[in-house]
Design an enzyme around this catalytic site. Structure first.
Site, PDB file in Angstrom:
ATOM      1  N   LYS A 107       0.818  -1.215   0.000  1.00 34.15           N
ATOM      2  CA  LYS A 107       0.000   0.000   0.000  1.00 34.15           C
ATOM      3  C   LYS A 107       0.852   1.266   0.000  1.00 34.15           C
ATOM      4  CE  LYS A 107      -4.328  -1.876   1.772  1.00 34.15           C
ATOM      5  NZ  LYS A 107      -3.995  -3.306   2.071  1.00 34.15           N
TER       6      LYS A 107
HETATM    7  C1  PLP Z   1      -4.611  -4.384   1.482  1.00 37.75           C
HETATM    8  C2  PLP Z   1      -3.879  -5.654   1.470  1.00 37.75           C
HETATM    9  C3  PLP Z   1      -4.220  -6.719   0.613  1.00 37.75           C
HETATM   10  C4  PLP Z   1      -5.415  -6.659  -0.300  1.00 37.75           C
HETATM   11  O1  PLP Z   1      -5.212  -5.787  -1.380  1.00 37.75           O
HETATM   12  P1  PLP Z   1      -6.467  -5.322  -2.252  1.00 37.75           P
HETATM   13  O2  PLP Z   1      -5.923  -4.284  -3.153  1.00 37.75           O
HETATM   14  O3  PLP Z   1      -7.451  -4.754  -1.261  1.00 37.75           O
HETATM   15  O4  PLP Z   1      -6.991  -6.507  -2.953  1.00 37.75           O
HETATM   16  C5  PLP Z   1      -3.444  -7.852   0.613  1.00 37.75           C
HETATM   17  N1  PLP Z   1      -2.398  -7.981   1.443  1.00 37.75           N
HETATM   18  C6  PLP Z   1      -2.031  -6.994   2.292  1.00 37.75           C
HETATM   19  C7  PLP Z   1      -0.877  -7.204   3.182  1.00 37.75           C
HETATM   20  C8  PLP Z   1      -2.753  -5.795   2.337  1.00 37.75           C
HETATM   21  O5  PLP Z   1      -2.386  -4.835   3.191  1.00 37.75           O
END
Ligand code: PLP
Length: 435
Positions: A107
């Protein structure tokens, strides 16, 4: 770039408007009016370019009309200042590590780029931009560290007391500067409800310039395309050009960005979405009926999403056509027991310590390789560093984790958080009094 709403194809807004609104008032999602095609020569020679050069080329194709080249280059140099290496576990299976940014999760790509884009559009004498975000763990850290020190912005993060891991809490509460943490005596849903009420509060919106750092923001989607191109470049430099990407999915933003990259001309054989038991998408791909369910708590808690908000975008890219979707995406679902086994297997077989989300991607990539054998590189995405998920990993394996740079410094910093009850008036007065 002009964008329409998935609920109103006649609507047109600018990129800047889409960034500040996050979502259209009709509750659709913003989509680019035209998905630009990258020059085939760029793709053919992609192994000659750095991550930052690739990021610039991709971003410039999308938003070159909205942000001049020099500024876009500066935003990318500042935001994308860490690597996303492809590491091979065997001859044809590799992991794309997306956790080398400041919050140790993928993210960071979205949050860092979005924060700088918002800062860029906010500089012209505007009122301070107030970002409100509720987090169950991972989003908050990426947003806090993404916006830290970005001029013209202030972030208020709400997190549920006692319900985030140690590293996650440290990332939320040790920043100071333009970042404030509110420790809410409630659940993640309570935090989300407080934020939602604030966005709908007329007085508050008159007093403050509020915005969300929502995962559906178009400025978070764009930078997530970069690492798909970069992974492909790394594979090409090893002489490989057929690739299947497996993405651990919750809200389907990450895989949505991969599909956008594909639509822009990235050659990808297939995408695989791995989910935990929140299996709305795999059920949809099977049956053709989209029936969301309330979310269920799992070990891979950043994927505990019963109604993935980015799915509409993916449907839109493939003309809401089930057969088109099935031709490019497969999806598999796993429970906690299978996830724990997969983490153990990754460690035993490859001495690779993975977070639970990554382990689900590993399982799904293996499943796809069994179902569709062929000559291709199978790359699964590692979305977070395992040190963020102590409760999901066995103690003896957890003890062997090499902490990322900076994790120890974090532990020494004082905690800066204000405790609040689940009471909207308390939250509102905090925002107004501390303005
Ligand atoms: C947010 C997140 C996901 C999921 O990603 P999406 O874009 O919501 O599908 C998977 N793994 C981790 C560690 C995350 O923080």
């Amino acid at each position: 770039m002009k964008l329409y709403s998935t609920n109103n194809k006649d609507l047109r807004v600018s990129f800047q408007e889409a960034v500040f609104n996050s979502l259209p008032t009709d509750k659709g999602l913003y989509m680019p009016e035209i998905i630009p095609q990258l020059d085939p020569a760029f793709i053919r020679n992609i192994q000659q370019y750095s991550l930052q050069e690739i990021a610039f080329t991709v971003a410039n194709a999308l938003i070159g009309d909205d942000i001049p080249e020099v500024d876009l280059k500066a935003i990318i140099a500042d935001a994308i200042n860490f690597d996303a290496p492809v590491k091979f576990l065997s001859a044809d299976t590799a992991v794309l590590e997306l956790f080398h940014g400041p919050s140790y999760a993928f993210k960071d790509f979205g949050a860092r780029f979005m924060s700088r884009v918002m800062g860029y559009f906010s500089t012209q004498g505007d009122k301070l931009l107030d970002v409100l975000v509720a987090t169950s763990g991972d989003t908050g850290g990426a947003v806090a560290l993404g916006f830290l020190g970005v001029e013209g912005t202030r972030v208020t993060i709400l997190y549920p007391k006692g319900k985030v891991s140690k590293v996650q809490e440290e990332q939320l509460t040790t920043n100071g500067q333009n970042i404030r943490a509110l420790e809410v005596e409630g659940t993640f849903d309570d935090c989300q409800a407080l934020v939602k009420t604030a966005f709908n509060d007329k007085d508050l919106n008159e007093a403050l310039r509020l915005t969300s750092a929502n995962s559906i923001n178009i400025a978070r989607l764009i930078p997530q395309t970069f690492y798909y191109f970069w992974a492909y470049a790394q594979l090409k430099s090893q002489g490989m050009s057929e690739v299947v990407f497996t993405v651990p999915s919750g809200n389907f933003g990450n895989i949505g960005a991969g599909l956008l990259a594909y639509k822009m001309g990235l050659p990808v054989k297939h995408f695989v979405a791995g989910t935990n038991v929140n299996d709305t998408v795999p059920r949809f791909l099977q049956s053709g009926a989209y029936t969301p369910k309330p979310s269920v708590q799992t070990l891979a808690n950043a994927m505990d999403v019963g109604n993935p908000s980015n799915w509409v975008r993916i449907q839109d890219m493939f003309h809401n056509n089930l057969e088109e979707l099935r031709a490019i995406i497969s999806s598999y679902t796993y429970n906690d027991e299978e996830t724990v086994k997969a983490m153990a297997e990754l460690y035993e077989r490859y001495k690779y310590i993975a977070c639970p989300h990554t382990a689900i991607a590993y399982l799904a990539s293996n499943q796809y390789c069994q179902d569709e054998p062929g000559e291709y590189a199978s790359v699964f995405l590692s979305t977070a560093h395992p040190c963020k998920f102590p409760d999901a990993i066995s103690e003896d394996v957890f003890a062997k984790i090499e902490l990322p740079k900076g994790a120890e410094d974090l532990a020494g910093k004082p905690k800066l958080a204000t405790e609040i009850p689940v009471d909207y008036e308390v939250f509102k007065s905090y925002l107004l009094v501390n303005n």
